[in-house]
Each structure stands twice: as C-alpha cells, then as structure tokens.
Design a protein around this motif. Structure first.
Motif, short mmCIF file in Angstrom:
data_model
loop_
_atom_site.label_atom_id
_atom_site.label_comp_id
_atom_site.label_asym_id
_atom_site.label_seq_id
_atom_site.Cartn_x
_atom_site.Cartn_y
_atom_site.Cartn_z
N THR A 147 -18.05 3.02 32.02
CA THR A 147 -17.71 2.71 33.40
C THR A 147 -18.40 3.67 34.36
O THR A 147 -18.93 3.28 35.41
N PHE A 175 -11.22 -1.75 34.60
CA PHE A 175 -12.56 -1.70 34.03
C PHE A 175 -12.58 -1.00 32.66
O PHE A 175 -13.26 -1.44 31.73
N VAL A 176 -11.86 0.09 32.53
CA VAL A 176 -11.89 0.86 31.28
C VAL A 176 -11.37 0.01 30.14
O VAL A 176 -11.98 -0.06 29.06
N PHE A 203 -13.88 -2.91 29.27
CA PHE A 203 -15.02 -2.49 28.47
C PHE A 203 -14.60 -2.10 27.05
O PHE A 203 -15.31 -2.38 26.08
N ASP A 240 -10.79 2.59 38.99
CA ASP A 240 -10.20 2.17 37.72
C ASP A 240 -10.17 3.29 36.69
O ASP A 240 -9.26 3.35 35.86
N VAL A 241 -11.15 4.18 36.73
CA VAL A 241 -11.10 5.34 35.83
C VAL A 241 -9.95 6.26 36.23
O VAL A 241 -9.14 6.68 35.41
N PRO A 248 -16.21 -8.55 31.01
CA PRO A 248 -16.76 -7.73 32.10
C PRO A 248 -17.37 -8.53 33.24
O PRO A 248 -17.22 -8.14 34.41
N LEU A 286 -15.09 0.92 40.43
CA LEU A 286 -15.37 1.57 39.15
C LEU A 286 -14.72 2.95 39.08
O LEU A 286 -14.10 3.31 38.06
N ARG A 306 -21.30 2.93 37.20
CA ARG A 306 -21.16 3.37 38.59
C ARG A 306 -22.42 4.10 39.07
O ARG A 306 -22.86 3.91 40.21
N TYR A 317 -6.43 4.63 35.50
CA TYR A 317 -6.16 4.03 34.19
C TYR A 317 -4.79 4.41 33.64
O TYR A 317 -4.02 3.55 33.21
#
Length: 334
Positions: free
Chosen positions: A259, A240-241, A244, A223-224, A169, A220, A263, A227
C-alpha cells in the motif's frame, strides 16, 4: 510529521482563525443535533477536525473556514453513524432509506420542499443553503453528485460487510474514492478558492487523472493508519491493507508495505500531472487568462489540502494506533 515533496511545493501553515474554530466550531454541530448522536466527546475530539480544516485552508476567511469545518463535521458524523446504527446491525435497508432521501436537501434550483426528519438531513439542508448562493448550477450538480457518492459509498461498505466479500484491488480503488468523499473535496476546493474548474478541463483526462491521484494519496495513507481501528475493532472489510493481503495472499505487514509503495507511485503521478500535463492541457485547449486563473486557484488549494491531510493523519489521536508492520510515518510520506 511526515515529510513529502508536496510539503516543499506547498508551504504548510495554519489559519489565523484556528483558535476561534476550536472554541466555537462545534456550536453548530450541537445545534444541528449531530453531536452527541454520531460520537461521544472523546471520540470526536480525537479526530482533531478543527486543526485539519485550518491546515487545509490557511487562507480562508472566518466564514469560509467555518463552512468547510461544518461540511467535514457532517461527513464525519455520517461516517461515524454508520458503524453505530447500521453496520453493527447489518441494516442495509435502514442505511439505504437514509441515503435515498439526501438528494431532497440539495436542490439545484430553489429551495427544498422536504422537511428534515433527523440531524443528518437538517444539517445537510443548512449546509446547502450556505454553500450554494453564489455557485453555478454545474457546481451544485457536481457537489450534489459528490455527496451522494460519498453516502452511497457507506452503503457499499455495508454491503461488503454483510456478505463478507472483500473486494479486489481494482474495484476497491475506484469505490474507495467515493466512500472517502474525494469529489466533495474537489468541490470544496473550488468553493474556498472562489473559483470553478472550467467544464472542459474538468471533463479532460489529465484533470480527472489528477483528482484520482489526489484522492488516492489520501485514502492509501488513511487505510494504513486506520487499519487497527477499522478492521480489528470495527470489523470493517473495506481497507486497502486487507484488500491487498487477501488478493495477493500475503501477510498484513507485507500488504501495508505494498500500500505504501502504491502511494509513492501515485504521488509521482500527481506531481507529473500537475507540473507537466495540466500546463500542456491549458495550451491544447487555448484557455484564456481567466480560465487559467480559475484552474490555478483550485489546484493550489488542492495542494495545500494534500500536504495538510498528510500532517493531520500523522498526528491526530484518531490515527495513532500502531500501523501494520510498524510502518514509519516518515516512510509513508517520503
């Protein structure tokens, strides 16, 4: 659309030239050859780039709005070209060869003697000529470095993909700011505001922290929302997902929630820096009225941009695949 405190602070609105941008903005992308090389029409339309640009810069005049749109188009074209041409074949050498020539078309003084070899170079050369006539050498250097950081970030993602290495990360947070093109956005905010952040402010810890938080808020959420497309369809590793999930040894759904919580924390930091630490910095540096106006104009554009990107990421067809854990947009933006 998601709702955030930033929406309350910066009134979300469109640009009166958005219809013209939707009709004519891509004349340039076709003339430069970026389309259809980088994307097919359906894929390009799903980005909703004209609306995004108009929402980000509601006060920009027509020429400035088209310039911002074309810069975004160039960045998206490069981003879309990498999976098609380099990531699919794991061709790091070819990617590096492309990226290493980009600086030739962003001279700090005079004009470039190099001849563009393909649409990415030709369009960047055109953008540089349009962006720089009224800008300082410092601004040109910052923009050139930002563009190169963005392009190099694509190569870094390819390196991770080739080796199958999911970054930790801490590494990812820093490198993602580059691969997202965050500093390009700061330079563009200065251009749209017809201002430049004073050099001593730009070098200060509070302003650097503000820009980091500004970029993180966008990456952030992106990336969610991205994904499913990036990891499950395009075999990406840099998200990011996924970062983590692997580092914390948790599920994808749990990682999406982590995530989202990060944020929220970064948004609080951004607001604190803008409302408290920047004013304190102005006093500490004893900035004159002109420097304060320059800084204020840029930060205002950054705020409108942040609220607009939040709305765009929530509504653009490109980002409408279900997010991990079905994380509601209202939670992400609340």
């Amino acid at each position: 659309m998601s709702t955030s405190a930033l929406r309350a602070h910066y009134t979300w609105q469109g640009n009166s030239n958005v219809d013209l941008l939707n009709r004519s903005g891509d004349d340039w992308t076709y003339d430069m050859g970026l389309l259809p090389v980088a994307a097919d029409p359906e894929e390009w339309a799903a980005i909703g780039l004209a609306d995004c640009t108009a929402w980000c810069y509601p006060a920009a005049d027509k020429d400035e709005l088209f310039l911002a749109y074309h810069l975004y188009a160039w960045m998206f074209a490069l981003d879309l070209l990498f999976p098609r041409r380099f990531k699919a074949e794991r061709d790091l050498q070819g990617a590096r060869a492309l990226v290493d020539r980009l600086s030739l078309f962003m001279p700090l003084h005079g004009t470039s003697p190099a001849m563009p070899k393909h649409p990415i170079e030709r369009s960047l050369a055109d953008l540089w000529i349009r962006m720089t006539p009224t800008r300082s050498t410092d601004w040109k250097r910052n923009m050139r470095n930002a563009v190169l950081e963005y392009a190099d970030g694509q190569c870094w993602e390819l390196e991770c993909m080739r080796s199958g290495r999911i970054p930790d990360p801490a590494e990812y947070l820093v490198r993602r700011r580059g691969s997202f093109g965050g500093q390009v956005g700061i330079c563009l905010a200065e251009h749209v505001a017809a201002a430049e952040v004073p050099a001593r402010v730009r070098r200060s810890r509070p302003f650097r922290a503000l820009t980091d938080a500004w970029i993180d808020l966008q990456t952030l959420y992106n990336d969610v929302r991205s994904y499913r497309r990036e990891v499950e369809k395009e075999d990406e590793i840099c998200n990011f997902v996924l970062v983590f999930a692997r580092f914390l040894d948790i599920s994808i759904d749990e990682a999406a929630a982590v995530t989202t919580r990060l944020r929220t924390a970064r948004r609080s930091e951004y607001e604190h820096l803008e409302k408290t630490q920047l004013p304190d910095l102005c006093e500490q540096l004893q900035l004159n009225g002109n420097d304060r106006e320059q800084l204020s104009a840029v930060v205002e554009v950054m705020g409108y941009h942040l609220a607009a990107v939040d709305a765009w990421t929530t509504t653009a067809p490109r980002y409408q695949a279900p997010a991990p854990g079905d994380v509601p947009a209202t939670v992400l933006g609340s």
